[in-house]
Design a protein around this motif. Sequence first.
Motif, PDB file in Angstrom:
ATOM      1  N   SER A  27       0.813  -1.216   0.000  1.00 24.71           N
ATOM      2  CA  SER A  27       0.000   0.000   0.000  1.00 24.71           C
ATOM      3  C   SER A  27       0.844   1.262   0.000  1.00 24.71           C
ATOM      4  O   SER A  27       0.342   2.342  -0.255  1.00 24.71           O
ATOM      5  CB  SER A  27      -0.912   0.023   1.223  1.00 24.71           C
ATOM      6  N   MET A  28       2.149   1.109   0.309  1.00 24.38           N
ATOM      7  CA  MET A  28       3.014   2.275   0.370  1.00 24.38           C
ATOM      8  C   MET A  28       3.639   2.554  -0.988  1.00 24.38           C
ATOM      9  O   MET A  28       4.533   1.855  -1.415  1.00 24.38           O
ATOM     10  CB  MET A  28       4.121   2.065   1.409  1.00 24.38           C
ATOM     11  N   VAL A  29       3.186   3.579  -1.656  1.00 24.45           N
ATOM     12  CA  VAL A  29       3.760   3.981  -2.935  1.00 24.45           C
ATOM     13  C   VAL A  29       4.522   5.270  -2.702  1.00 24.45           C
ATOM     14  O   VAL A  29       4.085   6.141  -1.968  1.00 24.45           O
ATOM     15  CB  VAL A  29       2.654   4.193  -3.991  1.00 24.45           C
ATOM     16  N   ASP A  63       7.498   1.459   7.603  1.00 28.95           N
ATOM     17  CA  ASP A  63       6.711   1.486   6.357  1.00 28.95           C
ATOM     18  C   ASP A  63       7.540   1.053   5.147  1.00 28.95           C
ATOM     19  O   ASP A  63       7.438   1.651   4.072  1.00 28.95           O
ATOM     20  CB  ASP A  63       6.154   2.898   6.107  1.00 28.95           C
ATOM     21  N   SER A  64       8.346   0.035   5.304  1.00 28.61           N
ATOM     22  CA  SER A  64       9.259  -0.365   4.245  1.00 28.61           C
ATOM     23  C   SER A  64       9.112  -1.839   3.901  1.00 28.61           C
ATOM     24  O   SER A  64       8.501  -2.613   4.644  1.00 28.61           O
ATOM     25  CB  SER A  64      10.708  -0.068   4.663  1.00 28.61           C
ATOM     26  N   TYR A  65       9.680  -2.220   2.751  1.00 28.82           N
ATOM     27  CA  TYR A  65       9.639  -3.606   2.276  1.00 28.82           C
ATOM     28  C   TYR A  65      11.075  -4.100   2.133  1.00 28.82           C
ATOM     29  O   TYR A  65      11.887  -3.486   1.449  1.00 28.82           O
ATOM     30  CB  TYR A  65       8.913  -3.694   0.921  1.00 28.82           C
ATOM     31  N   ILE A  66      11.374  -5.227   2.800  1.00 28.18           N
ATOM     32  CA  ILE A  66      12.696  -5.831   2.732  1.00 28.18           C
ATOM     33  C   ILE A  66      12.553  -7.132   1.963  1.00 28.18           C
ATOM     34  O   ILE A  66      11.814  -8.036   2.376  1.00 28.18           O
ATOM     35  CB  ILE A  66      13.274  -6.066   4.137  1.00 28.18           C
ATOM     36  N   ASP A  67      13.250  -7.259   0.844  1.00 27.64           N
ATOM     37  CA  ASP A  67      13.012  -8.321  -0.142  1.00 27.64           C
ATOM     38  C   ASP A  67      14.349  -9.000  -0.443  1.00 27.64           C
ATOM     39  O   ASP A  67      15.125  -8.532  -1.276  1.00 27.64           O
ATOM     40  CB  ASP A  67      12.438  -7.669  -1.407  1.00 27.64           C
ATOM     41  N   VAL A  68      14.635 -10.098   0.264  1.00 27.85           N
ATOM     42  CA  VAL A  68      15.992 -10.663   0.219  1.00 27.85           C
ATOM     43  C   VAL A  68      15.952 -12.181   0.124  1.00 27.85           C
ATOM     44  O   VAL A  68      15.003 -12.822   0.582  1.00 27.85           O
ATOM     45  CB  VAL A  68      16.798 -10.246   1.464  1.00 27.85           C
ATOM     46  N   PRO A  69      17.001 -12.805  -0.442  1.00 26.81           N
ATOM     47  CA  PRO A  69      17.018 -14.259  -0.580  1.00 26.81           C
ATOM     48  C   PRO A  69      17.345 -14.997   0.708  1.00 26.81           C
ATOM     49  O   PRO A  69      17.026 -16.185   0.838  1.00 26.81           O
ATOM     50  CB  PRO A  69      18.108 -14.501  -1.625  1.00 26.81           C
ATOM     51  N   ASP A  70      17.968 -14.338   1.686  1.00 29.31           N
ATOM     52  CA  ASP A  70      18.418 -15.053   2.877  1.00 29.31           C
ATOM     53  C   ASP A  70      17.889 -14.446   4.173  1.00 29.31           C
ATOM     54  O   ASP A  70      16.984 -14.990   4.781  1.00 29.31           O
ATOM     55  CB  ASP A  70      19.952 -15.110   2.890  1.00 29.31           C
ATOM     56  N   LEU A  91       7.431  -2.922  -7.610  1.00 31.38           N
ATOM     57  CA  LEU A  91       6.697  -1.932  -8.404  1.00 31.38           C
ATOM     58  C   LEU A  91       5.896  -1.000  -7.510  1.00 31.38           C
ATOM     59  O   LEU A  91       5.788   0.200  -7.778  1.00 31.38           O
ATOM     60  CB  LEU A  91       5.780  -2.644  -9.402  1.00 31.38           C
ATOM     61  N   ALA A  92       5.321  -1.551  -6.428  1.00 35.31           N
ATOM     62  CA  ALA A  92       4.525  -0.725  -5.525  1.00 35.31           C
ATOM     63  C   ALA A  92       5.370   0.328  -4.823  1.00 35.31           C
ATOM     64  O   ALA A  92       4.853   1.369  -4.416  1.00 35.31           O
ATOM     65  CB  ALA A  92       3.833  -1.607  -4.489  1.00 35.31           C
ATOM     66  N   TYR A  93       6.643   0.078  -4.691  1.00 32.40           N
ATOM     67  CA  TYR A  93       7.535   1.045  -4.070  1.00 32.40           C
ATOM     68  C   TYR A  93       8.293   1.880  -5.096  1.00 32.40           C
ATOM     69  O   TYR A  93       9.296   2.515  -4.789  1.00 32.40           O
ATOM     70  CB  TYR A  93       8.516   0.326  -3.140  1.00 32.40           C
TER      71      TYR A  93
END
Length: 664
Positions: A7-9, A365-372, A452-454
């Motif tokens: 929801s955070m753009v 309000d953040s997104y952390i997107d990591v493989p590990d 994309l949302a960020y």
Amino acid sequence: MKRKVFSMVMATALCFSLTLTAACGSGSGTATSDASGSAASADASGDASGDMGSTGSTPTESDSAKANPDAAITLDGIAMGQVQSLITTASLVYDGGELDEEHTTNANVLESGDSTSIIIDGDNENGIVIRNTGAFVLGGESDPELLAEKINFSYVTGDNNGDWDAFCEEMGYDSSLSIEEIAEDLIASGSADSYTNMNLATPDTVSLSNYYVDMTGTGTNDMGGFGAALYVSDNAVAEFNNFKVITRGPGRGALFTRFGAQATVNNSTFYAVSSSDDSSANGCPPGLFLEGKVRATNAVGASVVNYNDSVVISKGWGALSTDSDDLYTNADTPTTLNIKNSYIAVLSSGYGAYSDGAARDTFTDSYIDVPDYGAVETGIGIVEYDNCVLNAGMYGVMTHSGNSTGDIVFNDSELHVGEAAVMLRDTANTVVFDNTTIAYDGTSTINTEAALAYGVDMDDVDEQFGTTDGVYADYEHTEFRNPDSHCIVKLLHNSDSGSGTESTGAAPTVTIKNSTMEGDILNTAAMEGDENTATSGPAGEGVRTARSLEVSLDASSITGAISLGQDTWAITHFASGENESTDIGYAESTELGSFHDDGFGLTLSLANGATWEVTETSYLTELTIDDASSITGADGATVTMTVDGEETEIAAGTYSGDIVITVK
């Protein structure tokens, strides 16, 4: 949850493009730079004067400090075990808020419309250096002559220039002493590592806007900032608005800060692409079980970095990192990362952030997107998430280094993990979940919808990193985990070959409030290691001491096992890049049971209407239930309890001994 996923753009879309044709917004600050690279002046120099007394020499502004401030600012690389100095080969250098014309080259600075480009192709060159030599810091010196030079430099550039008596008083020395005598005493008393300048004026903010920085080549050491695109140090204050930074070499970071610097990044994009062949021997330490050649950012030495509405993506190793290489960093002056409404990602192998030593990482309000790992925590570092989403292929947070005691806090957040929300590798942290959910569907590839949302331009990511939807076609991600294990928290013995110290045996605590979760809470470190509990390399070698785990459920509902256990370890060989192959042990499977040494175990308390739905027979050493809380079997199963082998009713009260909660 207070918000829906994605929801955070970003309030303002990033307006950079490779053609640099569109103008972004402008920033504000006391000292500013436009596209031409000019800056307002702020004086940070001082003339030498003052009388040291009859037995000492008068401080002077040394020729090296005057003619070549970079060479005069020689810093001790504590963690690296060598003396390091930053050699300025930067395109733009700001010193004390003033553009340093003598140390500025413009050969690589190109203007395009209302934006400025810095294009560099060469090892160890910096893009933009912002420092404040008046805030020079001493640290860890053992050479009296060098330390004396630094004391002299500190005097002539500080507020007490001209008043040697006042300068010595602040240092705690009699003004009749010479610089050399003070230096020798600081070293002899062990105080050299904590001495810093005092009462220095806060420098003007250097505010830069609308830059495109593209740098190719190898950085020698990202713990020293050699080759960083943006370098901020020595109490300088910098603001970066609408930047796009791409680094294309191993060990070459996008942003490096140290020695009390303050940096704020707004509406910017940082890409640490590394390189196509990653031929450099520099790489992630094998003990982290990660591959990769670059940390996109690194903050050390009590610096404070703020990321707002920004994107940080690294190919492999780390996105945001800290290092405790500066000796005056402590709980009172921690290195600090504040991340707000930003997207943080790693594309191949690595972590979102690293809280090292006394560092504090706060995500909002953040997104952390990591493989590990969403984050790694050591020492007394703090990691806190407020209204965030984590997608981590292995763990939300992993700890290591035996005596880590920092806080790990999740507020109003959503975790998607492969095996565990928090993996405590022989550490005594305080873990808190408040109004937080966990799902075991974390992946080792990024979530493009979230990106994309960020405001991430995925076409640009693919072009710069050579990926397809952020995925490397020929890359196989290596995981060291048990795919059948789903844990809210697991405490286990440390398993790498050499990181960490012998543990004290202190107990970590886990508090779950206002949350509904599925998953296990396990302690497999309540007894000393044996052939089934590898701790430091091959099974049975370098065992750690036993450690208890204390768990509290407060107005929460947990479905899973809460139990003692024992791990069976798999030993494999692992090397990061060209680092030597290392024996790595990881928990391949876990057997639940009353595995614990005397005085250690697992304690559980249920309060304020907490419920535990037991899915598998569990083993505890202490249990407290209040009148409003309950223990039941999952899916309508029957549960019974024995204490030291005696059948005992599950009712409000406190029970101690070998407790078995059996599911029938």
